[in-house]
Design a protein around this motif. Structure first.
Motif: not given
Length: 82
Positions: A41-68
């Motif tokens: 449950x904790x891991x799925x919650x973390x995945x949901x929150x990171x996918x909601x808040x970490x995506x850029x406008x196009x969804x391809x840029x991660x938090x650290x600036x990597x491209x996927x």
């Protein structure tokens, strides 16, 4: 014949489980299943929150600036090839 389990079916099922696994092993098994569910449950919650808040406008840029996810780098080892 109805598809629902009657109380007798449940009693027989519990008795079979106790006979197969033993009464001493059941609490440990239930405890480990509970811990696994909590971690899942904790891991799925973390995945949901990171996918909601970490995506850029196009969804391809991660938090650290990597491209996927494939843009992660392996750590450098102490020995280098000559």
């Amino acid at each position: 014949m109805p598809n629902a389990l009657s109380p007798w079916h449940l009693i027989i099922l519990v008795l079979v489980v106790v006979v197969l696994f033993g009464a001493k092993r059941l609490p440990d098994a239930a405890r480990s299943i509970g811990k696994s569910m909590k971690i899942f449950k904790a891991e799925t919650k973390d995945m949901r929150s990171s996918s909601d808040g970490a995506d850029g406008a196009d969804g391809a840029v991660a938090r650290d600036g990597a491209s996927g996810p494939d843009a992660r780098q392996l750590p450098q080892s102490g020995a280098t090839a000559a």
